[in-house]
Design a protein around this motif. Structure first.
Motif, PDB file in Angstrom:
ATOM      1  N   ILE A  53     118.444  34.447 -15.785  1.00 55.86           N
ATOM      2  CA  ILE A  53     117.647  35.169 -16.777  1.00 55.86           C
ATOM      3  C   ILE A  53     116.178  34.795 -16.670  1.00 55.86           C
ATOM      4  N   PHE A  61     116.873  40.021 -17.511  1.00 62.79           N
ATOM      5  CA  PHE A  61     117.088  41.175 -18.385  1.00 62.79           C
ATOM      6  C   PHE A  61     116.424  42.432 -17.802  1.00 62.79           C
ATOM      7  N   LYS A  65     118.369  45.801 -16.675  1.00 60.33           N
ATOM      8  CA  LYS A  65     117.995  47.110 -17.221  1.00 60.33           C
ATOM      9  C   LYS A  65     117.712  48.110 -16.099  1.00 60.33           C
ATOM     10  N   GLN A  92     121.452  40.103 -26.303  1.00 62.01           N
ATOM     11  CA  GLN A  92     120.590  41.089 -25.654  1.00 62.01           C
ATOM     12  C   GLN A  92     121.155  41.469 -24.294  1.00 62.01           C
ATOM     13  N   GLY A  93     121.622  40.466 -23.535  1.00 59.28           N
ATOM     14  CA  GLY A  93     122.179  40.750 -22.219  1.00 59.28           C
ATOM     15  C   GLY A  93     123.412  41.616 -22.284  1.00 59.28           C
ATOM     16  N   LEU A  96     122.485  45.180 -23.075  1.00 60.52           N
ATOM     17  CA  LEU A  96     121.924  45.887 -21.922  1.00 60.52           C
ATOM     18  C   LEU A  96     122.994  46.263 -20.903  1.00 60.52           C
TER      19      LEU A  96
END
Length: 371
Positions: A53, A61, A65, A92-93, A96
């Motif tokens: 990350i 990320f 994306k 968040q990961g 996505l």
């Protein structure tokens, strides 16, 4: 084997990952930053991506994306690497579209298992498409059927007419180096015990757990036992060295038990309309590992009993009793990876287990949405 792109700016971690994947026969392309990784992914279209990350410029990320927004690459399995301090960002990961994540420092065995699970999921998806082309969808849907009523229509009359567990099984004392253990019990059991008298409570438990015994049997449990107010079922597969098949059967049984619990809510309201009762819900935990079957003689006037024992059993019970959140089905991560592609992960967290030096990571799951 597979072509894998690894994006990692730490040279030591990169060498470890590259060596572990090469030992499994995979071809590995490396990049020490996100921009270089994106160029490599677009050029070679790998079977899987492993990315840290925290990288300068284009981070993990951003890379994820970009892959998910690319029409030709959006189905590529993607595993994120994160430090313990960054775990709070994993929501968040997953939002996505990450398929899995591993905590650094990376352990080679966990990396290999995670990669194998994602490649297996990709192969399952490809095979499913081929089956559709060959008009074999009915067989595939039968294997993946989650609806308990459908299974009853096909198998109940035959299965429940046979003796279970049967004399041959009942007399066995055996050791399973890899078994899947399911433990289900009723949530808010203390509230139920206070609200109902012993006779009413026994009637309710009898109705739910008799149906629960039929359910786990229906999905191929090797044995089932009642532990307090809970149901403990063991799934084994002597024909396979992996836990994937037994894990699928256990998860199907879990969703069947969840459906039965939903039906029980209506029965409870009809049976006890004047009582203020909690909502009827079952919590279910599934864990895998070695299990021994212990035969006890001389109990209850000579009747023999065969009971599952071992750390796997103890941890399955503890997982359920430590479960948090509204989702009723919780899997340990080894089980989750064995059934990757067959369930919908909801949230991952740690539970503290008795006599275990480190917490166990688990994941709440739901059935895949109907298509």
């Amino acid at each position: 084997m597979a072509l894998i792109v690894v994006a990692e700016d730490d040279a030591g971690t990169m060498r470890l990952i590259e060596a572990a994947l090469h030992l499994q026969g995979h071809e590995v392309l490396t990049a020490n930053n996100g921009q270089s990784a994106w160029m490599t992914i677009r050029q070679y279209r790998p079977d899987l991506v492993v990315s840290d990350i925290n990288m300068p410029g284009v981070n993990g990320f951003d890379l994820l994306k970009a892959v998910r927004e690319h029409a030709a690459l959006q189905q590529t399995p993607f595993i994120l690497l994160t430090s313990l301090q960054e775990r709070r960002n994993m929501r968040q990961g997953m939002t996505l579209g990450a398929d899995d994540y591993l905590t650094k420092p990376v352990h080679p065995r966990e990396l290999v298992d995670a990669v194998a699970a994602q490649l297996n999921r990709k192969a399952m998806r490809t095979a499913a498409l081929e089956l559709q082309v060959k008009e074999a969808v009915n067989e595939a849907l039968d294997e993946q059927a989650w609806t308990l009523q459908e299974q009853y229509e096909l198998r109940l009359a035959h299965e429940l007419s046979e003796q279970w567990p049967g004399e041959a099984q009942g007399d066995r004392e055996d050791f399973h180096p890899q078994a899947t253990v399911l433990f289900a019990d009723i949530r808010n059991d203390r509230e139920w015990a206070r609200a109902l008298d012993p006779q009413q409570l026994a009637m309710m438990l009898k109705r739910y757990y008799e149906g629960g015994g039929d359910t786990v049997h229906l999905f191929g449990a090797t044995s089932a036992h009642f532990v307090g107010d809970g149901l403990l079922a063991v799934f084994t597969d002597r024909t396979s060295k992996t836990s994937a098949h037994q894990g699928l059967r256990a998860v199907k049984a879990a969703f069947g038990l969840r459906k039965s619990a939903a039906a029980m809510q209506g029965w409870v309201q009809q049976q006890f309309p004047d009582l203020a009762l909690p909502r009827f819900e079952a919590g279910i935990a599934i864990h895998s590992g070695p299990v021994a079957m212990m035969r006890l003689d001389g109990l209850l006037g000579g009747a023999a009993q065969v009971l599952p024992v071992g750390e796997t059993v103890v941890n399955a019970l503890a997982m359920q009793r430590a479960a948090v959140g509204p989702h009723p089905v919780t899997l340990s991560i080894p089980v989750l990876r064995a059934v990757t592609g067959a369930v919908q992960p909801v949230s991952r967290h740690f539970v503290t287990l008795p006599q275990c030096p480190e917490p166990l990571e688990v994941c709440a799951v739901d059935p895949l949405p109907a298509t």
